[in-house]
Design an enzyme around this catalytic site. Structure first.
Site: not given
Length: 405
Positions: A33, A59, A226, A252, A329, A349
């Site tokens: 992130h 975020r 998501d 999700e 994930h 994924e």
């Protein structure tokens, strides 16, 4: 009588970190992130903090990237090393060097389950239901599997019993499913941008995004949403039905992790044929057992957060016993070696970490060297045929070792 290979003991465990709150923005690595400006992963994505306008746009504004990357390295008596990365930063280093080291050093490199059980039980009084402590334990566990594979000269997937398919097929998570289709992925999962505080207008906007991508991608390409714990049951139910005309494959992580009854209700409410999935932020085996009992369709543990590969194998068994899929994930090689051995993981994924999703970039770039990426949406098992997890640590990533023992 045939000779049995003598395995070395573990000499030392070491922990480094990079990135996090004290570093320049955009370090990447295990904390994926932590990206630079103008990156899709930090662009008005709905979160539990979105109801506060000060934290709605980014975020990173509420600190999603403050932890940074944890690197754990274990060294055997013969000098061989294994390592892994996760998200726990400097605090994870303290836990490894000042607490968990006593359960690791002096053990045989094959004593992974023993070490795992001791770490879990010794941290119960401060680990809660996951989070930072479980991220740290996961990182140690993955490093141990990497070391074991390197000592015996086998890829981790063969230590788990071998592949059940020749290749892994992937869907892509990112803001541009249309580009993912061009790259050969089987589907595209988009983040939602609106939540309950936005009311029906938010539902209409996210449904319009799905409709637009359905038109661009055609009827057969998978589309998913998501929701990153940002909704409640009523809002999620309305959003699912609003997206049903566009053949949304699944919705999700609509709810926070512990809202098990909410997930049960959402599964009951969802349109026929639309799957309900979750698990990314669940951090214990027990929580996955309870999540499985809600009847959701796919459980999605992160191998770097749920307790490591040792726990992921147990979660897959729980899912299999109930006829559920387990699709981790995105966690790159740490997932690849597991899912190619699971009969209930028909796809996996891949998280797009390029800023605009237009190019293929390794998920944990730049901390891992030789990290594979899908080619035409797939990774063949032969790509994984290297000892351990098959990647090397990039020691040019400004690694800091703040503690020792």
């Amino acid at each position: 009588m045939e000779n049995i290979m003598t395995l070395p003991k573990i000499k030392q465990v070491r922990a480094w970190f990079t990135g996090g709150a004290i570093a320049e923005k955009g370090a990447g690595g295990g904390d994926y992130h932590d990206q630079g400006a103008n990156h899709w992963i930090d662009d008005h994505i709905a979160t539990p903090m979105s109801k506060y306008r000060d934290y709605e746009q980014s975020r990173q504004s509420f600190g999603i990237n403050v932890l940074g990357t944890l690197v754990v390295e274990v060294e055997a008596e013969n000098g061989q090393t294994g390592f892994a990365v996760s998200t726990a930063g400097e605090m994870g280093c303290f836990i490894v060097e000042k607490h968990l080291n006593r359960f690791i050093e002096g053990k045989c490199v094959s004593d992974i389950k023993l070490i795992h059980d001791q770490m879990l039980n010794a941290t119960l009084y401060y680990s809660g239901s996951g989070g930072l402590v479980m991220n740290t334990i996961s990182c140690v566990d993955l490093a141990l599997w990497d070391l074991f594979g390197k000592v015996v000269g086998l890829p981790v997937y063969k230590l788990l019993g071998g592949a059940v398919r020749d290749e892994i097929q992937f869907y892509a998570t990112g803001a541009r499913p249309d580009l993912a289709k061009e790259m050969g992925f089987i589907g595209g999962k988009m983040p939602t941008h609106w939540g309950p505080h936005d009311g029906d207008a938010g539902i209409r906007k996210d449904a319009a995004m799905v409709a637009d991508m359905r038109e661009k991608c055609g009827e057969d390409f998978w589309l998913m949403l998501d929701c990153w714990m940002s909704q409640d049951v009523n809002y999620a139910t309305k959003l699912a039905h609003a997206c049903a005309p566009y053949n949304l494959k699944w919705i999700e992580e609509c709810l926070p992790p512990q809202q098990y009854e909410g997930y049960r209700e959402l599964k009951h409410n969802a349109p026929a044929g639309m799957m309900v999935t979750s698990g990314e932020h669940h951090g214990t085996l027990q929580s996955f057992r309870t999540l499985s009992e809600t009847g959701i369709d796919i459980m999605q543990p992160d191998v770097g957060w749920c307790g490591g590969l040792t726990t992921l194998v147990e979660i897959a068994a729980i899912a299999k016993s109930r006829g559920q899929l387990v699709v981790p994930h995105g966690s790159s090689v740490y997932s690849h070696h597991a899912v190619i051995t699971f009969t209930n993981t028909p796809f996996s994924e891949f998280l797009m970490t390029s800023p605009d999703c237009s190019t293929m970039r390794p998920q944990f770039d730049p901390i891992l060297l030789n990290e594979p990426v899908p080619v035409n949406g797939r990774i063949h098992k032969s790509v994984l045929d290297k000892p351990g997890f098959g990647v090397e640590l990039n020691r040019d990533c400004n690694l800091k070792r703040p503690y020792s023992h």
